[in-house]
Structures are given as structure tokens and as C-alpha cells.
Write an enzyme that holds these catalytic residues in place. Structure first.
Site, PDB file in Angstrom:
ATOM      1  N   ASN A 204       0.881  -1.198  -0.039  1.00 39.79           N
ATOM      2  CA  ASN A 204       0.008  -0.035   0.035  1.00 39.79           C
ATOM      3  C   ASN A 204       0.792   1.233  -0.045  1.00 39.79           C
ATOM      4  OD1 ASN A 204       0.388  -0.816   2.435  1.00 39.79           O
ATOM      5  ND2 ASN A 204      -1.019   0.212   3.306  1.00 39.79           N
ATOM      6  N   GLU A 206       0.521   5.166   0.823  1.00 39.04           N
ATOM      7  CA  GLU A 206      -0.675   6.264   1.153  1.00 39.04           C
ATOM      8  C   GLU A 206      -0.092   7.812   0.859  1.00 39.04           C
ATOM      9  OE1 GLU A 206      -1.038   5.524   5.570  1.00 39.04           O
ATOM     10  OE2 GLU A 206      -2.048   3.907   5.230  1.00 39.04           O
ATOM     11  N   CYS A 215      -4.083   0.660  -2.608  1.00 44.49           N
ATOM     12  CA  CYS A 215      -3.790  -0.613  -1.664  1.00 44.49           C
ATOM     13  C   CYS A 215      -2.861  -1.516  -2.260  1.00 44.49           C
ATOM     14  CB  CYS A 215      -5.249  -1.246  -1.780  1.00 44.49           C
ATOM     15  SG  CYS A 215      -6.418  -0.642  -0.922  1.00 44.49           S
ATOM     16  N   GLU A 217      -3.104  -4.412  -2.965  1.00 42.41           N
ATOM     17  CA  GLU A 217      -3.332  -5.368  -4.034  1.00 42.41           C
ATOM     18  C   GLU A 217      -3.372  -4.731  -5.539  1.00 42.41           C
ATOM     19  OE1 GLU A 217      -4.805  -4.761  -1.119  1.00 42.41           O
ATOM     20  OE2 GLU A 217      -6.146  -6.262  -0.365  1.00 42.41           O
ATOM     21  N   CYS A 247     -10.381  -5.050   0.096  1.00 40.24           N
ATOM     22  CA  CYS A 247     -11.467  -3.944   0.217  1.00 40.24           C
ATOM     23  C   CYS A 247     -12.312  -4.202  -0.952  1.00 40.24           C
ATOM     24  CB  CYS A 247     -10.968  -2.503   0.323  1.00 40.24           C
ATOM     25  SG  CYS A 247     -10.136  -1.740  -1.174  1.00 40.24           S
ATOM     26  N   CYS A 250     -10.725  -3.074  -4.370  1.00 45.79           N
ATOM     27  CA  CYS A 250      -9.424  -4.255  -4.829  1.00 45.79           C
ATOM     28  C   CYS A 250     -10.297  -5.404  -5.467  1.00 45.79           C
ATOM     29  CB  CYS A 250      -8.598  -4.656  -3.833  1.00 45.79           C
ATOM     30  SG  CYS A 250      -7.428  -3.122  -3.618  1.00 45.79           S
TER      31      CYS A 250
HETATM   32  N1  THU Z   1      -5.404  -1.524   2.348  1.00 46.15           N
HETATM   33  C1  THU Z   1      -5.005  -2.290   1.499  1.00 46.15           C
HETATM   34  O1  THU Z   1      -3.923  -2.035   1.111  1.00 46.15           O
HETATM   35  N2  THU Z   1      -5.510  -2.993   0.875  1.00 46.15           N
HETATM   36  C2  THU Z   1      -6.823  -3.407   1.284  1.00 46.15           C
HETATM   37  O2  THU Z   1      -7.530  -4.241   0.526  1.00 46.15           O
HETATM   38  C3  THU Z   1      -7.666  -2.403   2.274  1.00 46.15           C
HETATM   39  C4  THU Z   1      -6.766  -1.375   3.092  1.00 46.15           C
HETATM   40  C5  THU Z   1      -4.440  -0.057   2.878  1.00 46.15           C
HETATM   41  C6  THU Z   1      -4.838   1.049   2.349  1.00 46.15           C
HETATM   42  C7  THU Z   1      -4.467   1.938   3.561  1.00 46.15           C
HETATM   43  O3  THU Z   1      -2.958   2.427   3.300  1.00 46.15           O
HETATM   44  C8  THU Z   1      -4.607   1.177   4.917  1.00 46.15           C
HETATM   45  O4  THU Z   1      -4.756  -0.130   4.158  1.00 46.15           O
HETATM   46  C9  THU Z   1      -5.639   1.479   5.784  1.00 46.15           C
HETATM   47  O5  THU Z   1      -6.869   1.495   5.166  1.00 46.15           O
END
Ligand code: THU
Length: 302
Positions: A204, A206, A215, A217, A247, A250
Site C-alpha cells: 500500500n 498512502e 492498496c 493488491e 477492500c 480491490c
Molecule cells: N489497504 C490495502 O492495502 N488493501 C486493502 O484491501 C484494504 C486497505 C490499505 C490502504 C491503507 O493504506 C491502509 O490499508 C488502511 O486503510
């Protein structure tokens, strides 16, 4: 043909497995010239001293390798056989391929961490070192894949096969280490397996403007798609806090390319669960039910 000269304590049964691995690595690489490799089995202190002396890195590692061949700059994979001839020692009737140093305590720790036998980890470290000696490296993503492929082929050839799910899960855990998650603190790593077996990892990423976060994925999917892959068989997702089921966004992005994807997740130092994208995203909006159907409808009506 590679012969190992072992410096250190090794039971006969383990010596036989390592020697078989070395022989098979030479076969996989097409190295026919008789050659030998000096293998030093040591501990973390021993390998840290060598790491400091030769690479200026003041800490232990699992394996070090020092090729005898002075490889030219650039891609040297596949050149060992030809260059080995220059190392020919007529008195010995063999070429010297180089030195490999292995930390046995590290091998033991890593075997536990990856959940496979100690012998398997020893073989892996030896084979990894051998491919370095034969001109391979893993600086660039493509070289790394190429080297991993050779290593797996070698280990597979001597029956040291690793469960592919473990490989994916471990790669996802590794990818998690590069997560950029200063705002949520929730680190995610993913490893997507293309149908041809190639692996793409992602983490991920940010942003101070939170909505721009990507994310783990989707990072993996976008890397794979941008390298020309379109079909995938499995994804592993790792997080350090709680179960990282993907999520909704994704799930939708994955379903565009792989409605039949297997989804493996791992968290909290080793817990694992599995599902399918079909179960995670039933009645999905797919190219067939979505965009294409819409176009078809237009054609029909217009
Ligand atoms: N996140 C992912 O990398 N994958 C997901 O399927 C859900 C959330 C990350 C995004 C963000 O950086 C952190 O988790 C908190 O939401």
C-alpha cells in the site's frame, strides 16, 4: 558438474542432499565443465565478519557468495560455462567456481519462519549462492524472477519442492516490509501470481491527501498489467495487524482480470485463511455483465 568442498560440520545425509543440489544446479544451467566450490558453514558472527570485511556491511546474513569468475559488467546470466574455461586448473582437472558462506543458525531460523524442513532451507541457500557464482543477480525485478525460476527448477529437480502457496504468502509478507503507510500504520503486502507463474508484488502507498492511497493488491495488479499480463490464478495478501481481506475496490479491480482468482491472506505472524474472489464478490460487475452488455444493448436498440 559441481563438486562441493565443505568446511564445517555436516552430517553425511545433509552432505548428500547438498551435493545433489549442486549437481542439479549445474545441469539446470548447462554447466558441463567439472568445477568445485568451497562451502564454509559458519555462524552469525562468522558470516558478519566476512560481510563487514568484503561488503562493508556490519551485520550477519544468511548466505554470501564470492565468484571466482571475473564477470564483465552487464547481464552475465548464462555465461558461466564459457567463462569457466578460463579458470581451468590442469593440475586439479577442474575449474574453481568460487566460495559460498552459509550461516547455519540463520538457515535454522529461516526454515522455522517459512515452515519448511531445515534441509530444504540449506539447499535453498546453497543453490542461491551457486546461481550467484554462475553469473546471476537479483538487483532488477526481472533478473530476480529469472534467478528465482532457476532456483525453483533446481530444487524441484531434487524433490525439494516448496508449496506454491507458501511462496506466495512469503512474498506477500516480504512486500509488506516496503509498505508506505505513515498515516494509518496498517501495512499491507500482496503477491499476485500470473497464469504463466510469474509473481508480481505490491504494497500500500498512502498519501497526505488520504483519498489518493493505493492498496497493496492494486499496486500488484497494476504492476502486472503494465508488464503485459492479463490472467491470474492467485493472490496472497499479508498484513501485520488483522486479517487483510481485500477492500471492495480491490475486489472489483481483481475481478476485471481474474474472476476465478484464489485469495490467500496471512496476518499476525503466520495465521492464514483462504477464499475465492467469486465468494468475496458475488454478482460482480464484470466486462460481460457491465461494459460489454451495455454496448450490446445499445447495438440491439440502436
Ligand atoms: N489497504 C490495502 O492495502 N488493501 C486493502 O484491501 C484494504 C486497505 C490499505 C490502504 C491503507 O493504506 C491502509 O490499508 C488502511 O486503510
Amino acid at each position: 558438474m559441481i563438486r562441493l568442498l565443505i568446511d564445517g560440520d555436516l552430517p553425511d545425509s545433509q552432505y548428500d542432499v547438498l551435493q545433489a543440489a549442486a549437481r542439479h544446479a549445474a545441469t539446470v544451467e548447462g554447466v558441463m565443465t567439472p568445477c568445485y566450490v568451497q562451502v564454509v558453514l559458519t555462524d552469525d558472527r562468522g558470516i558478519a565478519a566476512l560481510n563487514t570485511a568484503h561488503r562493508g556491511i556490519n551485520r550477519p546474513t544468511d548466505v554470501l557468495s564470492f565468484p571466482s569468475i571475473d564477470y564483465p559488467a552487464g547481464d552475465t546470466a548464462g555465461q558461466a560455462e564459457q567463462l569457466l574455461l578460463e579458470e581451468w586448473d590442469a593440475d586439479l582437472g577442474a575449474s574453481f567456481l568460487g566460495d559460498i558462506i552459509i550461516s547455519l543458525p540463520r538457515a535454522r531460523e529461516q526454515a522455522t519462519q517459512y515452515g519448511h524442513p531445515y534441509e530444504r532451507e540449506l539447499c535453498y541457500l546453497l543453490v542461491h549462492g551457486l546461481f550467484h557464482l554462475m553469473g546471476y543477480d537479483h538487483q532488477m525485478e526481472e533478473d530476480k524472477r529469472n534467478m528465482r525460476h532457476k532456483e525453483e527448477e533446481t530444487l524441484g529437480g531434487i524433490g525439494q519442492i516448496r508449496n506454491m502457496d507458501d511462496v506466495l504468502l512469503q512474498a506477500a509478507r516480504e512486500a509488506m516490509k516496503t509498505a508506505y503507510a505513515p498515516y494509518s500504520g496498517f501495512r499491507v503486502g500482496a503477491c499476485l501470481q500470473a497464469e504463466d507463474g510469474t509473481l508480481y508484488t505490491g504494497c500500500n502507498v498512502e498519501n497526505a491527501s488520504f483519498g489518493l492511497t493505493n492498496c497493496g493488491e492494486r499496486t500488484a495488479v497494476f504492476k502486472a498489467i503494465s508488464e503485459g499480463k492479463r490472467r491470474f490464478s492467485a493472490i496472497a495478501i499479508a498484513a501485520d495487524q488483522h486479517a487483510p481481506w481485500p477492500c471492495g475496490a480491490c475486489r472489483q479491480v481483481l475481478s476485471e482480470f481474474a474472476p476465478d482468482l484464489r485469495v490467500l491472506i496471512t496476518w499476525d505472524d503466520g495465521q492464514v485463511a483462504e477464499s475465492t474472489l467469486k465468494d468475496l464478490l458475488p454478482h460482480s460487475f464484470s466486462p460481460a455483465t457491465g461494459a460489454d452488455a451495455h454496448l450490446l444493448g445499445k447495438e440491439r436498440h440502436g
